[in-house]
Design a protein around this motif. Sequence first.
Motif, PDB file in Angstrom:
ATOM      1  N   ASP A 160      -2.739  -2.269  -1.845  1.00 54.25           N
ATOM      2  CA  ASP A 160      -2.888  -3.705  -1.551  1.00 54.25           C
ATOM      3  C   ASP A 160      -3.996  -3.972  -0.537  1.00 54.25           C
ATOM      4  O   ASP A 160      -4.653  -5.010  -0.587  1.00 54.25           O
ATOM      5  CB  ASP A 160      -1.575  -4.291  -1.028  1.00 54.25           C
ATOM      6  CG  ASP A 160      -0.490  -4.379  -2.095  1.00 54.25           C
ATOM      7  OD1 ASP A 160      -0.809  -4.234  -3.298  1.00 54.25           O
ATOM      8  OD2 ASP A 160       0.682  -4.576  -1.718  1.00 54.25           O
ATOM      9  N   LYS A 161      -4.223  -3.036   0.369  1.00 46.80           N
ATOM     10  CA  LYS A 161      -5.255  -3.184   1.398  1.00 46.80           C
ATOM     11  C   LYS A 161      -6.629  -2.728   0.912  1.00 46.80           C
ATOM     12  O   LYS A 161      -7.600  -2.775   1.655  1.00 46.80           O
ATOM     13  CB  LYS A 161      -4.845  -2.405   2.649  1.00 46.80           C
ATOM     14  CG  LYS A 161      -3.653  -3.038   3.353  1.00 46.80           C
ATOM     15  CD  LYS A 161      -3.158  -2.198   4.512  1.00 46.80           C
ATOM     16  CE  LYS A 161      -2.085  -2.979   5.243  1.00 46.80           C
ATOM     17  NZ  LYS A 161      -0.863  -2.262   5.461  1.00 46.80           N
ATOM     18  N   GLY A 162      -6.701  -2.271  -0.334  1.00 52.08           N
ATOM     19  CA  GLY A 162      -7.983  -1.854  -0.909  1.00 52.08           C
ATOM     20  C   GLY A 162      -8.472  -0.516  -0.398  1.00 52.08           C
ATOM     21  O   GLY A 162      -9.649  -0.189  -0.554  1.00 52.08           O
ATOM     22  N   LEU A 163      -7.589   0.281   0.173  1.00 48.71           N
ATOM     23  CA  LEU A 163      -7.992   1.570   0.726  1.00 48.71           C
ATOM     24  C   LEU A 163      -7.967   2.680  -0.316  1.00 48.71           C
ATOM     25  O   LEU A 163      -8.746   3.628  -0.236  1.00 48.71           O
ATOM     26  CB  LEU A 163      -7.115   1.936   1.920  1.00 48.71           C
ATOM     27  CG  LEU A 163      -7.245   0.988   3.112  1.00 48.71           C
ATOM     28  CD1 LEU A 163      -6.198   1.319   4.174  1.00 48.71           C
ATOM     29  CD2 LEU A 163      -8.634   1.051   3.702  1.00 48.71           C
ATOM     30  N   ILE A 164      -7.058   2.568  -1.274  1.00 49.71           N
ATOM     31  CA  ILE A 164      -6.970   3.549  -2.346  1.00 49.71           C
ATOM     32  C   ILE A 164      -6.742   2.810  -3.659  1.00 49.71           C
ATOM     33  O   ILE A 164      -6.393   1.631  -3.673  1.00 49.71           O
ATOM     34  CB  ILE A 164      -5.833   4.582  -2.131  1.00 49.71           C
ATOM     35  CG1 ILE A 164      -4.460   3.899  -2.184  1.00 49.71           C
ATOM     36  CG2 ILE A 164      -6.029   5.367  -0.843  1.00 49.71           C
ATOM     37  CD1 ILE A 164      -3.297   4.879  -2.271  1.00 49.71           C
ATOM     38  N   ALA A 165      -6.927   3.531  -4.750  1.00 51.24           N
ATOM     39  CA  ALA A 165      -6.604   3.016  -6.077  1.00 51.24           C
ATOM     40  C   ALA A 165      -5.933   4.136  -6.859  1.00 51.24           C
ATOM     41  O   ALA A 165      -6.214   5.320  -6.633  1.00 51.24           O
ATOM     42  CB  ALA A 165      -7.859   2.543  -6.795  1.00 51.24           C
ATOM     43  N   GLU A 166      -5.054   3.737  -7.736  1.00 45.41           N
ATOM     44  CA  GLU A 166      -4.435   4.681  -8.648  1.00 45.41           C
ATOM     45  C   GLU A 166      -5.188   4.553  -9.957  1.00 45.41           C
ATOM     46  O   GLU A 166      -5.268   3.462 -10.528  1.00 45.41           O
ATOM     47  CB  GLU A 166      -2.965   4.294  -8.820  1.00 45.41           C
ATOM     48  CG  GLU A 166      -2.114   5.349  -9.459  1.00 45.41           C
ATOM     49  CD  GLU A 166      -0.659   4.919  -9.475  1.00 45.41           C
ATOM     50  OE1 GLU A 166       0.033   5.096  -8.466  1.00 45.41           O
ATOM     51  OE2 GLU A 166      -0.244   4.364 -10.523  1.00 45.41           O
ATOM     52  N   VAL A 167      -5.784   5.639 -10.414  1.00 41.64           N
ATOM     53  CA  VAL A 167      -6.584   5.600 -11.632  1.00 41.64           C
ATOM     54  C   VAL A 167      -6.072   6.644 -12.615  1.00 41.64           C
ATOM     55  O   VAL A 167      -5.438   7.626 -12.224  1.00 41.64           O
ATOM     56  CB  VAL A 167      -8.092   5.832 -11.338  1.00 41.64           C
ATOM     57  CG1 VAL A 167      -8.655   4.724 -10.476  1.00 41.64           C
ATOM     58  CG2 VAL A 167      -8.331   7.178 -10.678  1.00 41.64           C
ATOM     59  N   HIS A 168      -6.362   6.411 -13.874  1.00 38.35           N
ATOM     60  CA  HIS A 168      -5.958   7.333 -14.931  1.00 38.35           C
ATOM     61  C   HIS A 168      -7.209   7.931 -15.541  1.00 38.35           C
ATOM     62  O   HIS A 168      -8.137   7.209 -15.901  1.00 38.35           O
ATOM     63  CB  HIS A 168      -5.147   6.595 -15.996  1.00 38.35           C
ATOM     64  CG  HIS A 168      -3.932   5.933 -15.437  1.00 38.35           C
ATOM     65  ND1 HIS A 168      -2.692   6.515 -15.459  1.00 38.35           N
ATOM     66  CD2 HIS A 168      -3.768   4.747 -14.798  1.00 38.35           C
ATOM     67  CE1 HIS A 168      -1.813   5.716 -14.885  1.00 38.35           C
ATOM     68  NE2 HIS A 168      -2.439   4.630 -14.469  1.00 38.35           N
ATOM     69  N   ASN A 169      -7.233   9.259 -15.615  1.00 39.76           N
ATOM     70  CA  ASN A 169      -8.360   9.931 -16.266  1.00 39.76           C
ATOM     71  C   ASN A 169      -7.834  11.153 -17.012  1.00 39.76           C
ATOM     72  O   ASN A 169      -6.627  11.283 -17.210  1.00 39.76           O
ATOM     73  CB  ASN A 169      -9.471  10.280 -15.257  1.00 39.76           C
ATOM     74  CG  ASN A 169      -9.078  11.352 -14.262  1.00 39.76           C
ATOM     75  OD1 ASN A 169      -8.053  12.019 -14.405  1.00 39.76           O
ATOM     76  ND2 ASN A 169      -9.887  11.548 -13.247  1.00 39.76           N
ATOM     77  N   GLN A 170      -8.722  12.050 -17.405  1.00 46.45           N
ATOM     78  CA  GLN A 170      -8.317  13.223 -18.181  1.00 46.45           C
ATOM     79  C   GLN A 170      -7.331  14.118 -17.434  1.00 46.45           C
ATOM     80  O   GLN A 170      -6.597  14.883 -18.052  1.00 46.45           O
ATOM     81  CB  GLN A 170      -9.544  14.036 -18.633  1.00 46.45           C
ATOM     82  CG  GLN A 170     -10.283  14.761 -17.537  1.00 46.45           C
ATOM     83  CD  GLN A 170     -11.304  13.902 -16.798  1.00 46.45           C
ATOM     84  OE1 GLN A 170     -11.362  12.685 -16.992  1.00 46.45           O
ATOM     85  NE2 GLN A 170     -12.090  14.517 -15.956  1.00 46.45           N
ATOM     86  N   ASP A 171      -7.265  13.994 -16.100  1.00 51.59           N
ATOM     87  CA  ASP A 171      -6.331  14.788 -15.303  1.00 51.59           C
ATOM     88  C   ASP A 171      -4.980  14.101 -15.148  1.00 51.59           C
ATOM     89  O   ASP A 171      -4.084  14.645 -14.527  1.00 51.59           O
ATOM     90  CB  ASP A 171      -6.911  15.049 -13.905  1.00 51.59           C
ATOM     91  CG  ASP A 171      -8.157  15.914 -13.942  1.00 51.59           C
ATOM     92  OD1 ASP A 171      -8.189  16.863 -14.760  1.00 51.59           O
ATOM     93  OD2 ASP A 171      -9.089  15.653 -13.177  1.00 51.59           O
ATOM     94  N   GLY A 172      -4.846  12.886 -15.664  1.00 50.46           N
ATOM     95  CA  GLY A 172      -3.610  12.129 -15.511  1.00 50.46           C
ATOM     96  C   GLY A 172      -3.784  11.046 -14.463  1.00 50.46           C
ATOM     97  O   GLY A 172      -4.865  10.489 -14.297  1.00 50.46           O
ATOM     98  N   VAL A 173      -2.715  10.764 -13.733  1.00 49.93           N
ATOM     99  CA  VAL A 173      -2.769   9.756 -12.675  1.00 49.93           C
ATOM    100  C   VAL A 173      -3.398  10.389 -11.438  1.00 49.93           C
ATOM    101  O   VAL A 173      -2.945  11.440 -10.975  1.00 49.93           O
ATOM    102  CB  VAL A 173      -1.362   9.218 -12.346  1.00 49.93           C
ATOM    103  CG1 VAL A 173      -1.417   8.241 -11.182  1.00 49.93           C
ATOM    104  CG2 VAL A 173      -0.744   8.560 -13.562  1.00 49.93           C
ATOM    105  N   CYS A 174      -4.445   9.758 -10.930  1.00 50.13           N
ATOM    106  CA  CYS A 174      -5.166  10.270  -9.761  1.00 50.13           C
ATOM    107  C   CYS A 174      -5.214   9.199  -8.685  1.00 50.13           C
ATOM    108  O   CYS A 174      -5.102   8.006  -8.974  1.00 50.13           O
ATOM    109  CB  CYS A 174      -6.599  10.631 -10.130  1.00 50.13           C
ATOM    110  SG  CYS A 174      -6.764  11.795 -11.469  1.00 50.13           S
TER     111      CYS A 174
END
Length: 134
Positions: free
Chosen positions: A83-97
């Motif tokens: 919510d504070k824009g410090l991290i993001a949860e992303v999906h790629n070939q390794d899964g959830v990162c």
Amino acid sequence: VEDITDSGKSNEFIKLYTSVAIELANLKLSGSENAIFLYLACGVRFYSNISKHPNGRVITIDDIREFMDSDRTVRRALTSLKDKGLIAEVHNQDGVCYMVNPFVYSKGNKIEKTTIDVFKNTKWYQMFKSGELN
């Protein structure tokens, strides 16, 4: 004058702008948020800013749970950091990162465009674009 950076082994470091450090302090992150954020920041990779272990395996939520020893605290802290824009949860070939905002912490001075796009709507990116980072 002695060069204290030459210890005979490769020392990794991450970049943190002074103005960002002040803004981070003003956020008054909880102890759990701070611990998780630093844990993820120390694992950022060049260009992508995805957090990985030294062996190249992505840091998962299970790794963070083990590190923090608490599931509820981890979920709450991760939500707050997103919510504070410090991290993001992303999906790629390794899964959830987990990706750390490169306008807060980064390695090197080059970032992939896709990583920039993830954080384009954060105040940290706006600080970068306006030249406030120093």
